[in-house]
Structure formats: C-alpha cells, structure tokens
Design a protein around this motif. Structure first.
Motif, PDB file in Angstrom:
ATOM      1  N   ARG A 131      42.771  18.057  -1.563  1.00  0.00           N
ATOM      2  CA  ARG A 131      43.323  17.753  -0.238  1.00  0.00           C
ATOM      3  C   ARG A 131      42.906  16.355   0.196  1.00  0.00           C
ATOM      4  O   ARG A 131      41.810  15.890  -0.141  1.00  0.00           O
ATOM      5  N   LEU A 132      43.777  15.731   0.989  1.00  0.00           N
ATOM      6  CA  LEU A 132      43.455  14.461   1.624  1.00  0.00           C
ATOM      7  C   LEU A 132      43.836  14.583   3.100  1.00  0.00           C
ATOM      8  O   LEU A 132      45.007  14.750   3.444  1.00  0.00           O
ATOM      9  N   HIS A 133      42.803  14.541   3.962  1.00  0.00           N
ATOM     10  CA  HIS A 133      43.011  14.628   5.400  1.00  0.00           C
ATOM     11  C   HIS A 133      43.071  13.209   5.967  1.00  0.00           C
ATOM     12  O   HIS A 133      42.224  12.366   5.653  1.00  0.00           O
ATOM     13  N   ILE A 134      44.051  12.939   6.813  1.00  0.00           N
ATOM     14  CA  ILE A 134      44.215  11.619   7.421  1.00  0.00           C
ATOM     15  C   ILE A 134      44.132  11.757   8.930  1.00  0.00           C
ATOM     16  O   ILE A 134      44.853  12.556   9.532  1.00  0.00           O
ATOM     17  N   ARG A 135      43.239  10.987   9.536  1.00  0.00           N
ATOM     18  CA  ARG A 135      43.202  10.883  10.995  1.00  0.00           C
ATOM     19  C   ARG A 135      43.581   9.445  11.330  1.00  0.00           C
ATOM     20  O   ARG A 135      42.823   8.517  11.103  1.00  0.00           O
ATOM     21  N   TRP A 136      44.788   9.279  11.861  1.00  0.00           N
ATOM     22  CA  TRP A 136      45.294   7.957  12.187  1.00  0.00           C
ATOM     23  C   TRP A 136      44.580   7.409  13.424  1.00  0.00           C
ATOM     24  O   TRP A 136      43.968   8.171  14.192  1.00  0.00           O
ATOM     25  N   PRO A 137      44.627   6.090  13.647  1.00  0.00           N
ATOM     26  CA  PRO A 137      43.880   5.499  14.771  1.00  0.00           C
ATOM     27  C   PRO A 137      44.227   6.076  16.137  1.00  0.00           C
ATOM     28  O   PRO A 137      43.379   6.092  17.037  1.00  0.00           O
ATOM     29  N   ASN A 138      45.442   6.591  16.317  1.00  0.00           N
ATOM     30  CA  ASN A 138      45.813   7.177  17.609  1.00  0.00           C
ATOM     31  C   ASN A 138      45.428   8.647  17.718  1.00  0.00           C
ATOM     32  O   ASN A 138      45.772   9.309  18.697  1.00  0.00           O
ATOM     33  N   GLY A 139      44.710   9.166  16.704  1.00  0.00           N
ATOM     34  CA  GLY A 139      44.280  10.561  16.720  1.00  0.00           C
ATOM     35  C   GLY A 139      45.203  11.513  16.001  1.00  0.00           C
ATOM     36  O   GLY A 139      44.868  12.700  15.812  1.00  0.00           O
ATOM     37  N   GLN A 140      46.371  11.065  15.596  1.00  0.00           N
ATOM     38  CA  GLN A 140      47.322  11.908  14.884  1.00  0.00           C
ATOM     39  C   GLN A 140      46.738  12.367  13.549  1.00  0.00           C
ATOM     40  O   GLN A 140      46.114  11.588  12.836  1.00  0.00           O
ATOM     41  N   LEU A 141      46.930  13.645  13.225  1.00  0.00           N
ATOM     42  CA  LEU A 141      46.369  14.233  12.014  1.00  0.00           C
ATOM     43  C   LEU A 141      47.465  14.521  10.997  1.00  0.00           C
ATOM     44  O   LEU A 141      48.592  14.879  11.351  1.00  0.00           O
ATOM     45  N   GLN A 142      47.093  14.410   9.725  1.00  0.00           N
ATOM     46  CA  GLN A 142      48.030  14.663   8.635  1.00  0.00           C
ATOM     47  C   GLN A 142      47.231  15.190   7.449  1.00  0.00           C
ATOM     48  O   GLN A 142      46.033  14.902   7.301  1.00  0.00           O
ATOM     49  N   ARG A 143      47.885  15.955   6.569  1.00  0.00           N
ATOM     50  CA  ARG A 143      47.192  16.470   5.390  1.00  0.00           C
ATOM     51  C   ARG A 143      48.138  16.477   4.199  1.00  0.00           C
ATOM     52  O   ARG A 143      49.296  16.877   4.300  1.00  0.00           O
ATOM     53  N   LEU A 144      47.603  16.026   3.046  1.00  0.00           N
ATOM     54  CA  LEU A 144      48.327  16.093   1.785  1.00  0.00           C
ATOM     55  C   LEU A 144      47.531  16.967   0.828  1.00  0.00           C
ATOM     56  O   LEU A 144      46.300  17.034   0.911  1.00  0.00           O
ATOM     57  N   GLU A 145      48.210  17.595  -0.122  1.00  0.00           N
ATOM     58  CA  GLU A 145      47.524  18.498  -1.047  1.00  0.00           C
ATOM     59  C   GLU A 145      47.948  18.242  -2.486  1.00  0.00           C
ATOM     60  O   GLU A 145      49.067  17.797  -2.749  1.00  0.00           O
ATOM     61  N   ASP A 146      47.020  18.522  -3.387  1.00  0.00           N
ATOM     62  CA  ASP A 146      47.235  18.571  -4.830  1.00  0.00           C
ATOM     63  C   ASP A 146      47.862  17.287  -5.377  1.00  0.00           C
ATOM     64  O   ASP A 146      49.066  17.206  -5.593  1.00  0.00           O
ATOM     65  N   MET A 147      46.992  16.312  -5.605  1.00  0.00           N
ATOM     66  CA  MET A 147      47.433  15.033  -6.159  1.00  0.00           C
ATOM     67  C   MET A 147      46.686  14.751  -7.450  1.00  0.00           C
ATOM     68  O   MET A 147      45.498  15.071  -7.576  1.00  0.00           O
ATOM     69  N   ALA A 148      47.363  14.143  -8.396  1.00  0.00           N
ATOM     70  CA  ALA A 148      46.725  13.747  -9.646  1.00  0.00           C
ATOM     71  C   ALA A 148      45.852  12.532  -9.423  1.00  0.00           C
ATOM     72  O   ALA A 148      46.129  11.685  -8.564  1.00  0.00           O
ATOM     73  N   ALA A 149      44.780  12.423 -10.192  1.00  0.00           N
ATOM     74  CA  ALA A 149      43.892  11.265 -10.123  1.00  0.00           C
ATOM     75  C   ALA A 149      44.522  10.076 -10.837  1.00  0.00           C
ATOM     76  O   ALA A 149      45.596  10.173 -11.433  1.00  0.00           O
ATOM     77  N   ASP A 150      43.834   8.946 -10.755  1.00  0.00           N
ATOM     78  CA  ASP A 150      44.186   7.721 -11.479  1.00  0.00           C
ATOM     79  C   ASP A 150      45.561   7.194 -11.099  1.00  0.00           C
ATOM     80  O   ASP A 150      46.400   6.888 -11.956  1.00  0.00           O
ATOM     81  N   GLN A 151      45.809   7.085  -9.803  1.00  0.00           N
ATOM     82  CA  GLN A 151      47.070   6.529  -9.343  1.00  0.00           C
ATOM     83  C   GLN A 151      46.881   5.831  -7.995  1.00  0.00           C
ATOM     84  O   GLN A 151      45.916   6.067  -7.264  1.00  0.00           O
ATOM     85  N   PHE A 152      47.836   4.948  -7.677  1.00  0.00           N
ATOM     86  CA  PHE A 152      47.908   4.302  -6.375  1.00  0.00           C
ATOM     87  C   PHE A 152      48.935   5.057  -5.536  1.00  0.00           C
ATOM     88  O   PHE A 152      50.036   5.333  -6.006  1.00  0.00           O
ATOM     89  N   ILE A 153      48.578   5.392  -4.304  1.00  0.00           N
ATOM     90  CA  ILE A 153      49.532   6.061  -3.425  1.00  0.00           C
ATOM     91  C   ILE A 153      49.625   5.297  -2.106  1.00  0.00           C
ATOM     92  O   ILE A 153      48.684   4.613  -1.693  1.00  0.00           O
ATOM     93  N   ILE A 154      50.784   5.393  -1.467  1.00  0.00           N
ATOM     94  CA  ILE A 154      51.018   4.765  -0.170  1.00  0.00           C
ATOM     95  C   ILE A 154      51.319   5.855   0.844  1.00  0.00           C
ATOM     96  O   ILE A 154      52.171   6.720   0.617  1.00  0.00           O
ATOM     97  N   LEU A 155      50.602   5.844   1.967  1.00  0.00           N
ATOM     98  CA  LEU A 155      50.800   6.823   3.036  1.00  0.00           C
ATOM     99  C   LEU A 155      51.334   6.118   4.266  1.00  0.00           C
ATOM    100  O   LEU A 155      50.742   5.138   4.731  1.00  0.00           O
ATOM    101  N   GLU A 156      52.436   6.602   4.802  1.00  0.00           N
ATOM    102  CA  GLU A 156      53.001   6.046   6.023  1.00  0.00           C
ATOM    103  C   GLU A 156      52.758   7.006   7.176  1.00  0.00           C
ATOM    104  O   GLU A 156      52.932   8.222   7.043  1.00  0.00           O
ATOM    105  N   GLN A 157      52.340   6.449   8.295  1.00  0.00           N
ATOM    106  CA  GLN A 157      52.086   7.284   9.463  1.00  0.00           C
ATOM    107  C   GLN A 157      53.380   7.927   9.944  1.00  0.00           C
ATOM    108  O   GLN A 157      54.388   7.245  10.123  1.00  0.00           O
ATOM    109  N   PRO A 158      53.375   9.243  10.139  1.00  0.00           N
ATOM    110  CA  PRO A 158      54.593   9.915  10.611  1.00  0.00           C
ATOM    111  C   PRO A 158      54.977   9.421  12.002  1.00  0.00           C
ATOM    112  O   PRO A 158      54.112   9.013  12.792  1.00  0.00           O
TER     113      PRO A 158
END
Length: 562
Positions: free
Chosen positions: A534-561
């Motif tokens: 799991r990867l939990h994201i708390r954005w600067p405005n307090g907005q919460l997001q969660r991603l699950e089950d990702m492979a290692a050894d990669q670059f990922i880009i997350l955009e704030q909803p």
C-alpha cells in the motif's frame, strides 16, 4: 559554524587537543563497523566524464572576510521537464583585492540523459552576486521549476519561462531581500495551494564593517556572534506572481539567531509544515505551524535548541526525516570541529532527545568540521543513512590547532536498522576517498537507475564532485507527485509506504542540508521486498488517497485527484 574567538591570546591548548584526538582515534578503532558486503553500493567520482568543470571562486585575498569561508550550495532540478535532473551550482564572487579576468557566475548544466551534462549558463541563470544557496519550486504554477538564489546582498528570483530559459523576476515578485541570505525553501505554509518562500539570513556584514580577529598573533575568522544577527524572511505567495513579506505577522521575526539551515517538515504529524532552523553559535529554532501559516517558536521546550550538554551548536547544514521508521521526523545537524554532528530523535508529543552518541554518530564525527548533514537511503534497504560534508574554514588552521587539517574527507554513515549507525566511508567507493573542503550536497537519481547520487559543492577554489552511486541489488520505488492548484510539485505531501513488515514515512521536499536543493521525487528503498502492499498519500491540503499492490523497481507518477 565557528569556535568562539576574540581578539587577543587564546586559552586553547594544542597538546590537549592532540590528546583528545588520540583518544578519539582509539575509540573509533573499538567501534563495530559494517563490512564491505553490508555496504555493497559504491560511489564513483564521475565529474570529469560527466562534463562538469565547475570551480567555486571564494574571492579570498587573505583578509578573512566572513563570506569567503562559507562556500555554497547546489541544486538538482529538472529545468526542462524532460524527466532528467539537471544541475545548478552557486558561485562566489571577487572580494576587494581579488583579481580575475572573467567574473565568476552561477552555472547550469543540462542533463544530456546519457550520463553527461552540457553547460547552458547562457539560459539566463548566470547570476554574478556573491552566491550562497538555491531553492527550487514552481512558484507561479505554470508547470516548470523556478530558482531562488540567496546572496550576500540582494537575492534573485529566476523565473523559468519554459524549457529551462530563465528571466529575472525578482523586482516584480518583491523577494529581493538584501540581507546575507543562506538557505531558502519553497513551501505551502498556509495550505492555500501555492508555494510561499522562506529565506534564512545569517548576520549583518559589510566589507566596510569587516572586523579582524586573532588567536594570539594568528589571523582567524571571527565568531559569528561578533556581528549582529539577522532575521529570516517569510514571503506569502499572493497567487499573482507576487509575494508579500509577512515575517512579523507569521511569528517568524527574530534577530537572535545566525541562521544557516532552514528545513520544513511536519514533525508533529498534524498536517502542516513546521520549520527547523539550525543556528550558528546560537540556539536552534523550531517553529511550530499553527495550521494557518503562523508559527510559535518551541525549540527550547521541545529539546532541540541545545545539544545534550546544554550548549548552543555551531550548526550548519541540517535535515528532518524518519531514520528509525517509527513514523516521526527526526533531525540531524552538522557542527564545527571537536563537536559531534548531532542526531535528535523525535520522541513524540513534541519532544526531541539528543541520541548522537548512543546512535554511533558522535565519536566518528568529532574530528571533522561538518558543513552539511542529510538523510538518504544510499543502499535502498529501507532505512535512512546519513551523509556529511566536511572541511575546515581556516586554510591556516594548523597554525593554531595542530590536531586539525584544512582538507578533510566526507563521511557516509550506514543505518544498522537498530537505531545506530556505522561509518562506512572507507568501504563505499573511491569517490568518498577524496580529501577536500566540501560544503553543500544535493541528492538525486540523476541517471534514473533507481539509486541516490550526490553532488558535492566544494570550496577551496577547486572542482566540485559528482558522485555516481553504483548501487547494489536492493529493490526500490520512485514516486513523483503532481499536486493541484499552484503547488504542482506537491511539496509537503506525506507518503506512507507499506511493504510486508516495512513501513516508511517520507515527505516531498527539495530544500535541506546546507544551502542546497535536491530531487523532488521520493525514492523508497525496499530491501529484498519485490512488491509494495500500500501507498498512502496525504496531500498538502489534507486530501487522502491510497494505492495498492505495486511492483518494485519502477518510477510512478501520482496526480492529486480533483
């Protein structure tokens, strides 16, 4: 940064210092160290082959002007938004009596994506002030990263007008503070969606007001307390390309410090960015954010103003991060020679404790003059290590301290994963064997191979170092966040990663260490774990997001909803 020095004779005893050094050397031999097998990654100096030929100019003529001892910082920054980190290096300037055919300027090296860099200073970034530090951030929210350069004198805001071409926006933005700027940082202090700017200031100095200090009949740099302190400056982003000075209204005005490092982080995990300031020969500051961009100074109450002896540190570079994976941001501070670099453990409930010696950072760092100290996971095992740059400020130090040297080696401390560290410098590659005078350090995966490389900004009018990490076999995940509104880099975003028994807390930031800025991407070391649960994201405005089950050894880009 300096020992307390006054005009006249000195009571320091060189023979006593020599004895102390002998004891320290013996203690170092008794300390357990990590084996080369444990610290498999090695650092290689690739400066020349990468095409970087920058040489810092201090402008020194032997008068012991204060600025010439400070060195400068650097920044890894993607100026052209191509996904590869470029390099911006801050330079000094001539002082009275210094002769030079071509005036020194700051330099920009564009990443050619093949392991080499191309100098492109003509892109409008060659500021010729007496440079100190650099902060990076997209202050106008137009999708490219801008540069703020601190100087001894007027600072400069360089607006990126697209594809790495810059124009001077200082006057329009209203951020040309004329103090002695050191560290600076972009941050969304009031959580309104755009980047504000904090500028640390050192002390009141002018060539005309220069004071001469002596140890006996030996000229030395004066103690910073010889000169009045200066307040740092907080600029509030108005969202129009302009800023407003709100230092007093924000509760940040004080001339009690001699500010060299300014690092933001949410040390109390309440959702806003607090400010730690490392002061030279005066107590450190910890400004707690009240949630609206106003601050209360709580350094003394929190236990981070003084070291364990109750003494103000000669503090230079500093960092905030979670080295023991307990979810709380700790602090590390580089200090003067014969004083240990300090590790402050965040105990929770707003309190810190000095754990320098129990953690194994004390004895090994005492013989060195530390300029920068930063956390990094150089071996991607999931635990943050410590890198320190070293080098004395007085070229004639042997004349008054025969146990000290001007040129010194940098240090890498490996996290043993039990709250302690081991000095693994000698087992970590030829790039760390150099004996120089080092100042700032910037960190990035500049070659996009999944490990942390280092650029060291060296003084002593000699070439700086690009240290490539030839990493080991541990897994990793690199995360770039894209925030909403005008904070597109998502500075201040808190990421919490879970992979099996590993739980890591990191924050998106660029400004830390000694007057330098680093890769805004977050590189998680995963050890032997091949997936992220799991990867939990708390954005600067307090907005919460969660991603699950990702492979290692990669670059990922997350955009704030939205």
């Amino acid at each position: 940064m300096h020992l307390q020095i006054t005009t006249g004779s000195s009571s320091r005893n060189p023979h006593r210092i020599l004895c102390i050094l002998c004891v320290l050397s013996t203690l170092q031999l008794l300390l357990p160290v990590s084996s080369p097998a444990e610290s498999a990654p090695t650092y290689v100096d690739v400066t020349a082959e990468a095409g970087i030929d920058f040489i810092y100019v201090s402008g020194s003529v032997g008068e012991k002007y204060m600025p010439e001892a400070m060195g400068s910082g650097a920044a890894f920054v993607d100026v052209d938004a191509d996904g590869w980190l470029d390099l911006y290096i801050v330079n000094g300037a001539p002082l009275p009596g210094f002769q030079v055919d071509i005036p020194p300027v700051n330099a920009l090296y564009r990443n050619a994506t093949d392991g080499t860099f191309l100098e492109t200073t003509a892109a409008g970034v060659g500021d010729d002030g007496y440079g100190m530090g650099v902060a990076t951030g997209d202050y106008d929210g137009d999708g490219d990263t801008d540069l703020y350069v601190t100087n001894v004198g007027a600072n400069v805001l360089l607006r990126n007008s697209g594809k790495g071409v810059f124009t001077d926006a200082t006057s329009r933005a209203g951020v040309g503070d004329e103090g002695w700027g050191t560290s600076a940082a972009f941050v969304d202090a009031d959580r309104d969606g755009d980047l504000d700017l904090y500028v640390a200031n050192y002390l009141v100095f002018s060539v005309e007001g220069h004071k001469r200090c002596m140890l006996g009949d030996i000229p030395v740099y004066c103690s910073p307390t010889t000169y009045p302190g200066q307040s740092g400056v907080m600029y509030e982003n108005q969202g129009t390309g302009q800023f407003r000075n709100i230092t007093r209204a924000a509760g940040l005005y004080t001339t009690r410090g001699r500010q060299l490092a300014a690092v933001f982080g949410d040390y109390d995990a309440d959702g806003d960015q607090d400010l730690f300031i490392a002061n030279d020969k005066t107590p450190n500051f910890l400004f707690r954010n009240g949630g609206d961009g106003t601050f209360d100074e709580v350094g003394l109450l929190s236990g981070i103003s003084y070291d364990e002896k109750g003494v103000p540190e000669s503090a230079m570079g500093a960092d905030l991060a979670d080295y023991d994976n307990d979810g709380r941001l700790d602090a590390v501070v580089a200090t003067y020679q014969w004083a240990a670099n300090t590790l402050y453990h965040n105990d929770g409930d707003g309190f810190f404790s000095d754990t320098t010696f129990p953690a194994g950072l004390g004895v090994a760092s005492i013989p060195f003059l530390g300029m920068s100290a930063s956390f990094l996971d150089y071996d991607n095992d999931g635990f943050l290590d410590v890198f320190a740059t070293n080098g004395h400020i007085d070229v004639n130090v042997a004349d008054f301290d025969p146990a000290a040297t001007y040129l010194q080696r940098n240090q890498l401390f490996r996290n043993r994963r039990d709250g302690t560290f081991a000095d693994v410098t000698s087992a970590s590659g030829p790039g760390l064997a150099a004996i120089k005078v080092s100042h700032g350090a910037a960190f990035a995966d500049y070659d996009n191979d999944g490990d942390t490389d280092i650029f060291v900004s060296d003084g002593n009018d000699e070439p700086s170092q690009l240290l490539r990490n030839d990493g080991g076999t541990h897994h990793w995940l690199c995360v770039r966040v894209i925030g909403a509104a005008h904070n597109l880099d998502g500075i201040g975003t808190r990421l919490t990663l879970e992979a099996g028994d590993l739980r890591l807390v990191r924050e998106v930031r660029t400004s830390y260490g000694y007057m330098s800025s680093s890769d805004p991407r977050v590189l998680f070391g995963l050890g032997d774990r091949e997936r992220v649960d799991r990867l939990h994201i708390r954005w600067p405005n307090g907005q919460l997001q969660r991603l699950e089950d990702m492979a290692a050894d990669q670059f990922i880009i997350l955009e704030q909803p939205p």
